[in-house]
Design a protein around this motif. Sequence first.
Motif, PDB file in Angstrom:
ATOM      1  N   ASP A  36       0.825  -1.211   0.000  1.00 27.82           N
ATOM      2  CA  ASP A  36       0.000   0.000   0.000  1.00 27.82           C
ATOM      3  C   ASP A  36       0.859   1.260   0.000  1.00 27.82           C
ATOM      4  O   ASP A  36       0.543   2.240  -0.667  1.00 27.82           O
ATOM      5  N   ALA A  39       2.253   2.181  -3.539  1.00 24.68           N
ATOM      6  CA  ALA A  39       1.257   2.284  -4.612  1.00 24.68           C
ATOM      7  C   ALA A  39       1.725   3.149  -5.783  1.00 24.68           C
ATOM      8  O   ALA A  39       1.366   2.881  -6.925  1.00 24.68           O
ATOM      9  N   THR A  40       2.535   4.166  -5.520  1.00 21.39           N
ATOM     10  CA  THR A  40       2.982   5.043  -6.599  1.00 21.39           C
ATOM     11  C   THR A  40       4.458   4.868  -6.935  1.00 21.39           C
ATOM     12  O   THR A  40       4.994   5.625  -7.740  1.00 21.39           O
ATOM     13  N   ALA A  41       5.111   3.889  -6.315  1.00 19.46           N
ATOM     14  CA  ALA A  41       6.547   3.687  -6.539  1.00 19.46           C
ATOM     15  C   ALA A  41       6.782   2.919  -7.841  1.00 19.46           C
ATOM     16  O   ALA A  41       5.961   2.106  -8.262  1.00 19.46           O
ATOM     17  N   LEU A  42       7.915   3.202  -8.458  1.00 20.75           N
ATOM     18  CA  LEU A  42       8.301   2.515  -9.693  1.00 20.75           C
ATOM     19  C   LEU A  42       9.557   1.691  -9.451  1.00 20.75           C
ATOM     20  O   LEU A  42      10.554   2.204  -8.941  1.00 20.75           O
ATOM     21  N   SER A 107      -5.171   4.752   4.490  1.00 26.32           N
ATOM     22  CA  SER A 107      -3.765   5.097   4.657  1.00 26.32           C
ATOM     23  C   SER A 107      -3.065   4.023   5.484  1.00 26.32           C
ATOM     24  O   SER A 107      -3.691   3.245   6.188  1.00 26.32           O
ATOM     25  N   ARG A 124      11.169   5.756  -4.286  1.00 28.67           N
ATOM     26  CA  ARG A 124      10.575   7.033  -3.896  1.00 28.67           C
ATOM     27  C   ARG A 124       9.102   6.829  -3.638  1.00 28.67           C
ATOM     28  O   ARG A 124       8.342   6.512  -4.537  1.00 28.67           O
ATOM     29  N   LEU A 125       8.693   7.002  -2.368  1.00 25.83           N
ATOM     30  CA  LEU A 125       7.308   6.794  -1.981  1.00 25.83           C
ATOM     31  C   LEU A 125       6.482   8.042  -2.237  1.00 25.83           C
ATOM     32  O   LEU A 125       6.921   9.157  -1.972  1.00 25.83           O
ATOM     33  N   GLY A 126       5.287   7.838  -2.754  1.00 28.87           N
ATOM     34  CA  GLY A 126       4.375   8.946  -2.951  1.00 28.87           C
ATOM     35  C   GLY A 126       4.712   9.838  -4.125  1.00 28.87           C
ATOM     36  O   GLY A 126       4.191  10.948  -4.217  1.00 28.87           O
ATOM     37  N   VAL A 127       5.595   9.409  -5.005  1.00 30.03           N
ATOM     38  CA  VAL A 127       5.985  10.233  -6.146  1.00 30.03           C
ATOM     39  C   VAL A 127       5.398   9.621  -7.426  1.00 30.03           C
ATOM     40  O   VAL A 127       5.533   8.431  -7.657  1.00 30.03           O
ATOM     41  N   ILE A 128       4.711  10.446  -8.165  1.00 30.86           N
ATOM     42  CA  ILE A 128       4.176   9.992  -9.444  1.00 30.86           C
ATOM     43  C   ILE A 128       4.872  10.785 -10.531  1.00 30.86           C
ATOM     44  O   ILE A 128       4.902  12.010 -10.521  1.00 30.86           O
ATOM     45  N   TRP A 129       5.459  10.080 -11.495  1.00 26.77           N
ATOM     46  CA  TRP A 129       6.176  10.735 -12.581  1.00 26.77           C
ATOM     47  C   TRP A 129       5.265  10.903 -13.767  1.00 26.77           C
ATOM     48  O   TRP A 129       4.526  10.116 -14.155  1.00 26.77           O
TER      49      TRP A 129
END
Length: 129
Positions: A36, A39-42, A107, A124-129
Motif C-alpha cells: 500500500d 502504490a505510486t513507486a516505480l 492510509s 521514492r514513496l508517494g511520487v508519481i512521474w
Amino acid sequence: MGRVYATPEQLTAWSGKPAPPDADRLLARASEDVDDALATALYDTDPAGMPTDPTVVAALADAVCAQVEYQLAAGVDGTGADDRWESVSLGPLSMSGRRTGTQAPGSVDLAPRAYRALTRSGIRLGVIW
C-alpha cells in the motif's frame, strides 16, 4: 494471497529473535502494508509482481520485517481493529468509545524503520512521474 516479501527466517535474522508462531500471517499483513505504501513507486518486477533488483528485494524484506517489529512492539496485530477504540479512566470515572480516526481511510501506518529501508534503496514513496 498477495505477495509476501520476507520469510520467517529473514524476520529471525533481521530482529535477532525467534519468529513468532504466527510469523507467516504477520509477514503477509506487513507485506500488504508495504504494498500500500508503494502504490505510486516505480521499480522493475517479474510477471508475478515481485521485485527483480536485488537492492529492492532486500529493501522490501527489511521494510516488512521492520513493519512486523513495529506492530509487535505496539501490541497490534495488523488488522487495524486496535485503532478503532479508545478507553479513558480517571479514578472512579471511566469512559470508552469509538475513535473518529486519526488517519485517512486506506492510509498505512508504516513503521519509521520500514520507511527508511525503502527510501535508502532509492524507492521514492508517494511520487508519481
